[in-house]
Design a protein around this motif. Structure first.
Motif, PDB file in Angstrom:
ATOM      1  N   ARG A  67      53.650  90.057  61.710  1.00  0.00           N
ATOM      2  CA  ARG A  67      53.321  91.476  61.767  1.00  0.00           C
ATOM      3  C   ARG A  67      52.007  91.757  61.029  1.00  0.00           C
ATOM      4  N   ALA A  68      51.823  91.114  59.882  1.00  0.00           N
ATOM      5  CA  ALA A  68      50.604  91.319  59.098  1.00  0.00           C
ATOM      6  C   ALA A  68      49.376  90.790  59.839  1.00  0.00           C
ATOM      7  N   THR A  77      48.579  93.103  62.809  1.00  0.00           N
ATOM      8  CA  THR A  77      48.091  94.383  62.315  1.00  0.00           C
ATOM      9  C   THR A  77      46.634  94.283  61.900  1.00  0.00           C
ATOM     10  N   LEU A 133      49.394  98.934  67.453  1.00  0.00           N
ATOM     11  CA  LEU A 133      49.731  98.874  66.021  1.00  0.00           C
ATOM     12  C   LEU A 133      51.101  99.492  65.761  1.00  0.00           C
ATOM     13  N   VAL A 179      53.750  96.987  67.078  1.00  0.00           N
ATOM     14  CA  VAL A 179      53.880  95.821  66.195  1.00  0.00           C
ATOM     15  C   VAL A 179      54.660  96.170  64.934  1.00  0.00           C
ATOM     16  N   ASN A 180      54.259  97.246  64.276  1.00  0.00           N
ATOM     17  CA  ASN A 180      54.867  97.578  62.995  1.00  0.00           C
ATOM     18  C   ASN A 180      56.256  98.187  63.131  1.00  0.00           C
ATOM     19  N   GLY A 181      56.541  98.784  64.277  1.00  0.00           N
ATOM     20  CA  GLY A 181      57.875  99.321  64.488  1.00  0.00           C
ATOM     21  C   GLY A 181      58.831  98.330  65.121  1.00  0.00           C
ATOM     22  N   ARG A 204      60.548  93.707  63.569  1.00  0.00           N
ATOM     23  CA  ARG A 204      61.432  93.775  62.393  1.00  0.00           C
ATOM     24  C   ARG A 204      62.809  93.283  62.801  1.00  0.00           C
ATOM     25  N   ASP A 247      60.553  90.150  60.890  1.00  0.00           N
ATOM     26  CA  ASP A 247      59.390  89.390  61.303  1.00  0.00           C
ATOM     27  C   ASP A 247      59.820  87.978  61.695  1.00  0.00           C
TER      28      ASP A 247
END
Length: 413
Positions: free
Chosen positions: A80-81, A84, A191, A194-196, A199, A201
């Motif tokens: 994820r990092a 992002t 973005l 990816v961040n939502g 999870r 990761d």
């Protein structure tokens, strides 16, 4: 991270593949829409055809520069990092591109295109994120599904450039700023996905319960190179990826010029390139299945053979559009075989501790080779001819196929 039973990994992997596929589609639109008019816009702002050619170089440079930072971010904070970071910089690049067009500054636009190119690094790294939780024997298949998803964005993106331009003008933006504004929206959406969606990761989950040292390495590139040197299978995978990508970029970049010299229209050239892109992505699930069932070396070697055929069609096809089209489709298919099989080789040859850094080195090498290949292809066609480029491509990919097969045969002996 709270411990997750191994039995739940399969469910998480299905979700991960869905999220990554969605990201590939959305960010693929962002990349394709922005690149559709980039060289033309640089030309209009600079008035120089030579400078306009730097637009493609800028985006490739951005992808190469982001490969290792994105891998390092993934190593420390998970996939994820890494995604992002790559897509975040690409978003800022799209905003900078809109500003540069509004200001009429081509140097600023080239700098913005370097940032936009980091989105390609994110798309490339997404295929590796699909392998972290892949069951044994299915690495290539899962990887190929994410590669396939890029088809939608890559094909849809250029077709959205004109409507986005018209809408941008209606909203008060300068001509050609609209597509970059749409690209910014696409990367912003990626973005959020990816961040939502990632999870838990996948990389962090795969490392769960293992003694994996994820120290802040001071020399990640050096360590990745040392790991590659000490791992023959990873080197073979890297060779496969680099050779396939170099061949694809070299021939593909010069085909529009060759067809134009044969008096093919823009619509014909566009059709040929669209079919080439289809060859790159559409068959990747079948390629992944074959790599898992028949072996990575078999598919990698077959991919080199397909690239040999593509080079020969380019060499002896003259300006015959159907022949050149067939060659470009084979060029895309050969690239798909080399990317999927080679990426699976690299991934499976390296342990989880060093995998992100080595994968980043793989993508860095791939992009650098592509950039060098495009430059050399232009020189070869300029000094010699397009058919000579086809012959050189056929010879080098044929030699690579022999090396890959021999190395894999000796490793299994």
């Amino acid at each position: 991270m709270t411990a997750i039973p191994l039995a739940s990994h399969q469910k998480v992997q299905r979700r991960t593949l869905g999220v990554l596929s969605a990201v590939q589609i959305v960010s693929g639109v962002g990349i394709a829409v922005g690149s559709a008019l980039s060289s033309l816009m640089v030309y209009e702002l600079s008035g120089s055809e030579a400078i306009s050619g730097l637009a493609g170089t800028a985006t490739v440079t951005g992808a190469a520069l982001m490969a290792l930072p994105a891998a390092r971010a993934a190593d420390g904070g998970g996939r994820r990092a890494g995604l992002t970071l790559a897509h975040g910089v690409a978003f800022l690049g799209c905003v900078a591109a809109v500003a540069s067009i509004q200001l009429g500054s081509w140097p600023l636009l080239l700098l913005a295109l370097v940032m936009v190119g980091t989105g390609s690094a994110g798309n490339l790294s997404a295929r590796y994120a699909a392998t972290d939780l892949a069951p044994p024997g299915r690495t290539a298949r899962h990887l190929s599904l994410v590669v396939w998803a890029a088809t939608i964005g890559s094909v849809a993106g250029p077709n959205l450039a004109h409507p986005a331009d018209a809408l941008g003008v209606d909203l008060g933006l300068a001509p050609a700023a609209g597509p970059f504004a749409l690209s910014a929206v696409a990367f912003a959406l990626s973005l959020l996905i990816v961040n939502g969606g990632l999870r838990p990761d996948p990389l962090l989950l795969a490392r769960q319960g293992r003694e994996v040292a994820v120290a802040r390495r001071r020399q990640p590139l050096r360590e990745a190179v040392e790991t590659m040197k000490a791992t023959p299978a990873a080197r073979t995978g890297l060779l496969t990826i680099a050779a396939g990508h170099t061949a694809m970029v070299s021939v593909m970049s010069m085909t529009p010029v060759h067809l134009d010299h044969g008096h093919a229209g823009i619509s014909v050239i566009g059709m040929v390139l669209s079919l080439h892109i289809a060859g790159m992505f559409m068959f990747s699930p079948l390629v992944g299945w074959a790599a898992d069932r028949l072996g990575r070396a078999v598919v990698a070697t077959a991919g080199m053979g397909v690239l040999v055929a593509a080079g020969l069609l380019a060499a002896f096809g003259g300006h015959d559009v159907p022949v050149i089209t067939a060659g470009l489709i084979l060029l895309g298919l050969g690239w798909s075989c080399s990317l999927v099989a080679g990426s699976a080789m690299v991934t499976e040859a390296v342990d989880l501790e060093r995998r992100p850094a080595v994968q980043g080195l793989s993508d860095l090498t791939m992009n650098v080779c592509g950039a060098v290949g495009a430059l050399l292809a232009g020189a070869i066609v300029g000094v010699l001819s397009y058919p000579v480029l086809g012959l050189i491509t056929a010879a080098l990919t044929g030699l690579t196929g022999v090396v890959v097969w021999r190395r894999s045969h000796l490793a299994s002996a």
